[in-house]
Scaffold this active site. Sequence first.
Site, short mmCIF file in Angstrom:
data_model
loop_
_atom_site.label_atom_id
_atom_site.label_comp_id
_atom_site.label_asym_id
_atom_site.label_seq_id
_atom_site.Cartn_x
_atom_site.Cartn_y
_atom_site.Cartn_z
N ARG A 147 0.55 -1.15 0.08
CA ARG A 147 0.03 -0.14 -0.03
C ARG A 147 0.70 1.37 0.10
NH1 ARG A 147 -4.09 -1.50 4.87
NH2 ARG A 147 -2.25 -2.74 5.02
N HIS B 211 -2.28 -4.91 -4.02
CA HIS B 211 -3.25 -3.75 -3.78
C HIS B 211 -3.42 -3.18 -4.78
CE1 HIS B 211 -5.21 -0.78 -1.87
NE2 HIS B 211 -4.33 0.31 -1.97
N ARG C 120 -9.99 8.22 2.71
CA ARG C 120 -9.17 7.88 3.77
C ARG C 120 -8.59 9.09 4.45
NH1 ARG C 120 -7.37 3.82 6.29
NH2 ARG C 120 -8.40 2.25 4.93
N LYS D 64 -15.42 6.20 -0.63
CA LYS D 64 -14.55 6.16 0.64
C LYS D 64 -13.63 7.23 0.43
CE LYS D 64 -11.44 3.26 1.79
NZ LYS D 64 -10.58 1.93 2.10
C1 R5P Z 1 -7.56 0.44 0.45
O1 R5P Z 1 -7.53 0.84 -0.48
C2 R5P Z 1 -7.95 -1.10 0.61
O2 R5P Z 1 -8.44 -1.83 -0.69
C3 R5P Z 1 -8.83 -1.41 1.80
O3 R5P Z 1 -10.07 -1.04 1.61
C4 R5P Z 1 -8.34 -1.17 3.20
O4 R5P Z 1 -6.91 -1.43 3.22
C5 R5P Z 1 -8.78 -1.80 4.35
O5 R5P Z 1 -8.44 -0.96 5.40
P1 R5P Z 1 -9.15 -0.83 6.61
O6 R5P Z 1 -9.69 -2.29 7.04
O7 R5P Z 1 -8.06 -0.42 7.85
O8 R5P Z 1 -10.21 0.10 6.70
#
Ligand code: R5P
Length: 283
Positions: free
Chosen positions: A91, A124, A186, A184
Amino acid sequence: MKLITGSASRSLSEKLATSLNIPLVKTQIKRFPDGEIYIRILETIKNEQVTIIQTTYPDENIIELFLLLDAVKRAGAKKITVVIPYFGYARQDKQFKEGEPISAAAIAKLISILADTVITVDPHKEHILDFFTVPAASISAVAPLSSFLKEKQIDLVLAPDHGAFNRAQKAAQLLDCDVDYLEKTRIDGSTISMAPKNLEVRGKTVAIIDDIISTGGTMAEAIKQLHNQEATKLYVACTHGLFAGSAIKKLEEAGCEEIISTDTIQTQFSTVSVSSALKEKLQ
Ligand code: R5P
């Protein structure tokens, strides 16, 4: 072909070895009193094509992979294929801020020193394969996950963010059902926000599919939206179940029927194996 497993991937390697009808090469992997790892290959592998299977998570398994690679090379293997079921650090695939490393590139470069070829599962982002300086390819866990979900009579596959939409579309195709995604954002490693979206899921069975569940924050938010819109049954499925910190508690409290992940990382939720997909790729 000779198969060698690292400690992180024993269960998957055993399944693969059984389906290929070959035994795993005997090794000794133990710890010195100070915690350092000791590796020894206990069989002759000179001039053999050797496949090493080792997830590179958590960090100690990266070291173990480097030591296995060195031991296999010194033992005279003709060709070394490294299977990385879960490629940790993927990631950090670019410099998000000045002064950062590209962690995925740093580790890929080191693995490429001794590996002849690399295979990983659902990285990823696919472009991380280009960080290896030897041929690298990926396989997908969507088919095995979908075939497990088949009997759950899923009405809708939901991607918890746009990045996961491709994967969700493939699963929906295999499950012959509808597909949608959420938006979403982040905020940091453990905080996300999710824009509300009308999903028309009242009375429906939904599978939320992602590549990774880490803190569980993403899935928990998606579950909340689905409950608010009166979905009947929710399944959460991922390829790589990291389940960091209180992820499981978070998912259970959010309320889902079942947590499903694969054996790229071995946990109590690894109900799906990627061994068949891997076998196909290796043959
Ligand atoms: C992010 O782009 C990935 O695809 C996952 O959605 C992410 O790593 C999930 O992380 P968490 O469980 O900490 O929300």
